[in-house]
Design a protein around this motif. Structure first.
Motif, PDB file in Angstrom:
ATOM      1  N   GLY A   1       0.801  -1.216   0.000  1.00 41.46           N
ATOM      2  CA  GLY A   1       0.000   0.000   0.000  1.00 41.46           C
ATOM      3  C   GLY A   1       0.836   1.269   0.000  1.00 41.46           C
ATOM      4  O   GLY A   1       0.349   2.346  -0.332  1.00 41.46           O
ATOM      5  N   LEU A   2       2.102   1.151   0.368  1.00 44.35           N
ATOM      6  CA  LEU A   2       2.988   2.318   0.420  1.00 44.35           C
ATOM      7  C   LEU A   2       3.815   2.514  -0.850  1.00 44.35           C
ATOM      8  O   LEU A   2       4.523   3.512  -0.967  1.00 44.35           O
ATOM      9  CB  LEU A   2       3.943   2.189   1.611  1.00 44.35           C
ATOM     10  N   LEU A   3       3.738   1.598  -1.780  1.00 41.76           N
ATOM     11  CA  LEU A   3       4.602   1.660  -2.962  1.00 41.76           C
ATOM     12  C   LEU A   3       4.447   2.936  -3.770  1.00 41.76           C
ATOM     13  O   LEU A   3       5.416   3.441  -4.313  1.00 41.76           O
ATOM     14  CB  LEU A   3       4.371   0.440  -3.861  1.00 41.76           C
ATOM     15  N   ASN A   4       3.245   3.450  -3.866  1.00 41.32           N
ATOM     16  CA  ASN A   4       3.025   4.654  -4.671  1.00 41.32           C
ATOM     17  C   ASN A   4       2.800   5.887  -3.804  1.00 41.32           C
ATOM     18  O   ASN A   4       2.161   6.843  -4.221  1.00 41.32           O
ATOM     19  CB  ASN A   4       1.839   4.440  -5.621  1.00 41.32           C
ATOM     20  N   THR A   5       3.347   5.857  -2.587  1.00 40.55           N
ATOM     21  CA  THR A   5       3.184   6.948  -1.635  1.00 40.55           C
ATOM     22  C   THR A   5       4.433   7.819  -1.640  1.00 40.55           C
ATOM     23  O   THR A   5       5.520   7.356  -1.955  1.00 40.55           O
ATOM     24  CB  THR A   5       2.971   6.359  -0.215  1.00 40.55           C
ATOM     25  N   ASP A   6       4.259   9.073  -1.252  1.00 33.40           N
ATOM     26  CA  ASP A   6       5.380   9.997  -1.088  1.00 33.40           C
ATOM     27  C   ASP A   6       6.441   9.352  -0.203  1.00 33.40           C
ATOM     28  O   ASP A   6       6.134   8.760   0.833  1.00 33.40           O
ATOM     29  CB  ASP A   6       4.857  11.287  -0.443  1.00 33.40           C
ATOM     30  N   ALA A   7       7.703   9.453  -0.611  1.00 36.98           N
ATOM     31  CA  ALA A   7       8.804   8.760   0.070  1.00 36.98           C
ATOM     32  C   ALA A   7       8.910   9.128   1.549  1.00 36.98           C
ATOM     33  O   ALA A   7       9.148   8.263   2.398  1.00 36.98           O
ATOM     34  CB  ALA A   7      10.122   9.051  -0.636  1.00 36.98           C
ATOM     35  N   LYS A   8       8.731  10.404   1.891  1.00 44.35           N
ATOM     36  CA  LYS A   8       8.844  10.841   3.282  1.00 44.35           C
ATOM     37  C   LYS A   8       7.731  10.229   4.134  1.00 44.35           C
ATOM     38  O   LYS A   8       7.972   9.728   5.226  1.00 44.35           O
ATOM     39  CB  LYS A   8       8.784  12.367   3.344  1.00 44.35           C
ATOM     40  N   LEU A   9       6.511  10.260   3.615  1.00 44.30           N
ATOM     41  CA  LEU A   9       5.375   9.676   4.323  1.00 44.30           C
ATOM     42  C   LEU A   9       5.543   8.164   4.421  1.00 44.30           C
ATOM     43  O   LEU A   9       5.296   7.570   5.478  1.00 44.30           O
ATOM     44  CB  LEU A   9       4.063  10.014   3.596  1.00 44.30           C
ATOM     45  N   ALA A  10       5.981   7.546   3.335  1.00 45.74           N
ATOM     46  CA  ALA A  10       6.182   6.092   3.333  1.00 45.74           C
ATOM     47  C   ALA A  10       7.183   5.701   4.414  1.00 45.74           C
ATOM     48  O   ALA A  10       6.969   4.720   5.133  1.00 45.74           O
ATOM     49  CB  ALA A  10       6.651   5.610   1.964  1.00 45.74           C
ATOM     50  N   GLN A  11       8.269   6.455   4.555  1.00 40.69           N
ATOM     51  CA  GLN A  11       9.295   6.118   5.549  1.00 40.69           C
ATOM     52  C   GLN A  11       8.729   6.150   6.963  1.00 40.69           C
ATOM     53  O   GLN A  11       9.013   5.282   7.775  1.00 40.69           O
ATOM     54  CB  GLN A  11      10.502   7.055   5.419  1.00 40.69           C
ATOM     55  N   LYS A  12       7.916   7.164   7.266  1.00 40.22           N
ATOM     56  CA  LYS A  12       7.291   7.250   8.599  1.00 40.22           C
ATOM     57  C   LYS A  12       6.387   6.041   8.841  1.00 40.22           C
ATOM     58  O   LYS A  12       6.380   5.469   9.924  1.00 40.22           O
ATOM     59  CB  LYS A  12       6.485   8.545   8.727  1.00 40.22           C
ATOM     60  N   GLN A  13       5.624   5.679   7.836  1.00 35.53           N
ATOM     61  CA  GLN A  13       4.707   4.558   7.997  1.00 35.53           C
ATOM     62  C   GLN A  13       5.448   3.224   8.058  1.00 35.53           C
ATOM     63  O   GLN A  13       5.016   2.312   8.743  1.00 35.53           O
ATOM     64  CB  GLN A  13       3.646   4.586   6.898  1.00 35.53           C
ATOM     65  N   ILE A  14       6.567   3.121   7.350  1.00 35.86           N
ATOM     66  CA  ILE A  14       7.390   1.908   7.433  1.00 35.86           C
ATOM     67  C   ILE A  14       7.918   1.751   8.853  1.00 35.86           C
ATOM     68  O   ILE A  14       7.945   0.640   9.390  1.00 35.86           O
ATOM     69  CB  ILE A  14       8.540   1.948   6.407  1.00 35.86           C
ATOM     70  N   ASP A  15       8.308   2.859   9.468  1.00 35.76           N
ATOM     71  CA  ASP A  15       8.783   2.802  10.852  1.00 35.76           C
ATOM     72  C   ASP A  15       7.685   2.264  11.777  1.00 35.76           C
ATOM     73  O   ASP A  15       7.954   1.450  12.660  1.00 35.76           O
ATOM     74  CB  ASP A  15       9.247   4.182  11.329  1.00 35.76           C
ATOM     75  N   VAL A  16       6.452   2.702  11.558  1.00 38.27           N
ATOM     76  CA  VAL A  16       5.325   2.226  12.368  1.00 38.27           C
ATOM     77  C   VAL A  16       5.086   0.735  12.119  1.00 38.27           C
ATOM     78  O   VAL A  16       4.936  -0.048  13.068  1.00 38.27           O
ATOM     79  CB  VAL A  16       4.031   3.041  12.078  1.00 38.27           C
ATOM     80  N   ILE A  17       5.064   0.345  10.849  1.00 36.02           N
ATOM     81  CA  ILE A  17       4.869  -1.080  10.513  1.00 36.02           C
ATOM     82  C   ILE A  17       5.970  -1.924  11.137  1.00 36.02           C
ATOM     83  O   ILE A  17       5.705  -2.968  11.731  1.00 36.02           O
ATOM     84  CB  ILE A  17       4.806  -1.281   8.978  1.00 36.02           C
ATOM     85  N   ALA A  18       7.216  -1.458  11.039  1.00 38.66           N
ATOM     86  CA  ALA A  18       8.350  -2.201  11.599  1.00 38.66           C
ATOM     87  C   ALA A  18       8.198  -2.372  13.105  1.00 38.66           C
ATOM     88  O   ALA A  18       8.441  -3.457  13.643  1.00 38.66           O
ATOM     89  CB  ALA A  18       9.661  -1.493  11.260  1.00 38.66           C
ATOM     90  N   ALA A  19       7.771  -1.311  13.788  1.00 34.54           N
ATOM     91  CA  ALA A  19       7.593  -1.388  15.240  1.00 34.54           C
ATOM     92  C   ALA A  19       6.466  -2.352  15.609  1.00 34.54           C
ATOM     93  O   ALA A  19       6.612  -3.161  16.536  1.00 34.54           O
ATOM     94  CB  ALA A  19       7.312   0.005  15.810  1.00 34.54           C
ATOM     95  N   VAL A  20       5.363  -2.287  14.889  1.00 38.20           N
ATOM     96  CA  VAL A  20       4.237  -3.186  15.158  1.00 38.20           C
ATOM     97  C   VAL A  20       4.648  -4.639  14.918  1.00 38.20           C
ATOM     98  O   VAL A  20       4.331  -5.528  15.715  1.00 38.20           O
ATOM     99  CB  VAL A  20       3.003  -2.803  14.299  1.00 38.20           C
ATOM    100  N   VAL A  21       5.360  -4.883  13.835  1.00 34.78           N
ATOM    101  CA  VAL A  21       5.800  -6.240  13.512  1.00 34.78           C
ATOM    102  C   VAL A  21       6.765  -6.752  14.588  1.00 34.78           C
ATOM    103  O   VAL A  21       6.643  -7.894  15.047  1.00 34.78           O
ATOM    104  CB  VAL A  21       6.432  -6.314  12.104  1.00 34.78           C
ATOM    105  N   ALA A  22       7.711  -5.915  14.994  1.00 31.67           N
ATOM    106  CA  ALA A  22       8.660  -6.330  16.042  1.00 31.67           C
ATOM    107  C   ALA A  22       7.918  -6.670  17.335  1.00 31.67           C
ATOM    108  O   ALA A  22       8.198  -7.701  17.957  1.00 31.67           O
ATOM    109  CB  ALA A  22       9.685  -5.228  16.290  1.00 31.67           C
ATOM    110  N   ASN A  23       6.950  -5.829  17.694  1.00 36.28           N
ATOM    111  CA  ASN A  23       6.157  -6.119  18.900  1.00 36.28           C
ATOM    112  C   ASN A  23       5.380  -7.416  18.749  1.00 36.28           C
ATOM    113  O   ASN A  23       5.282  -8.198  19.700  1.00 36.28           O
ATOM    114  CB  ASN A  23       5.210  -4.961  19.218  1.00 36.28           C
ATOM    115  N   GLY A  24       4.836  -7.657  17.559  1.00 28.19           N
ATOM    116  CA  GLY A  24       4.087  -8.887  17.316  1.00 28.19           C
ATOM    117  C   GLY A  24       4.969 -10.119  17.387  1.00 28.19           C
ATOM    118  O   GLY A  24       4.613 -11.115  18.013  1.00 28.19           O
TER     119      GLY A  24
END
Length: 178
Positions: free
Chosen positions: A147-170
């Motif tokens: 879902g982030l592939l066609n998103t603005d790079a700066k916004l995508a990076q912030k959301q990747i950080d959130v996804i990474a944190a959620v995945v690590a917690n999971g």
């Protein structure tokens, strides 16, 4: 594989991707692909029985590309944040195909990619009771990142950080890491 076959398949796939940028998949014909690839329809059909066969092969190739470039599926369990970031980078490398596929094909792609990664993890002798949990985490990762592939790079990076944190917690919360 014969170099002529490779060149012809590459031309067909390139023409198909170009057409996908212009119109929905349902409106694309074999005739248009053949014209764009500068081949005849018979040549198309000698390589692919249908448009579905073409998309299936492109999907398989993209799954293979992403899996080949991964540091290893075990990375999801050992360093989940790095896995998420690396997976996004690999998906970005495949944007020729992923940037134009319709949502229905993207869903199928993420399912096949999940299955391929899960298979690699199974081969690493994961406890069978954990497959379902890892599969759920992978679906979350794949859908989020695609879902982030066609998103603005700066916004995508912030959301990747959130996804990474959620995945690590999971991963840690479900006691999947070693």
């Amino acid at each position: 594989m014969d170099i002529r076959v490779k060149k012809t398949k590459r031309a067909i796939q390139k023409a198909f991707v170009a057409l996908l940028r212009e119109k929905p998949i349902e409106k694309i014909t074999v005739k248009e692909i053949a014209e764009r690839a500068e081949i005849n329809k018979t040549t198309f059909y000698s390589h692919y029985e249908t448009l579905d066969a073409l998309t299936a092969e492109m999907e398989r190739q993209t799954v293979q590309l992403v899996c080949d470039n991964m540091g290893g599926a075990q990375q999801l369990l050992d360093t989940p944040e790095a896995f998420v970031r690396e997976m996004f980078a690999n998906l970005q490398q495949a944007t020729d195909y992923l940037g134009v596929v319709p949502a229905s094909a993207m869903n199928r792609f993420t399912q096949h990619l999940r299955d391929a990664i899960l298979e690699q993890i199974k081969l690493a002798n994961m406890e069978p009771s954990q497959y379902e949990n890892v599969g759920a985490i992978l679906i979350f990762v794949m859908n989020g990142l695609s879902g982030l592939l066609n998103t603005d790079a700066k916004l995508a990076q912030k959301q990747i950080d959130v996804i990474a944190a959620v995945v690590a917690n999971g991963v840690h919360g479900l006691h999947l890491s070693h």
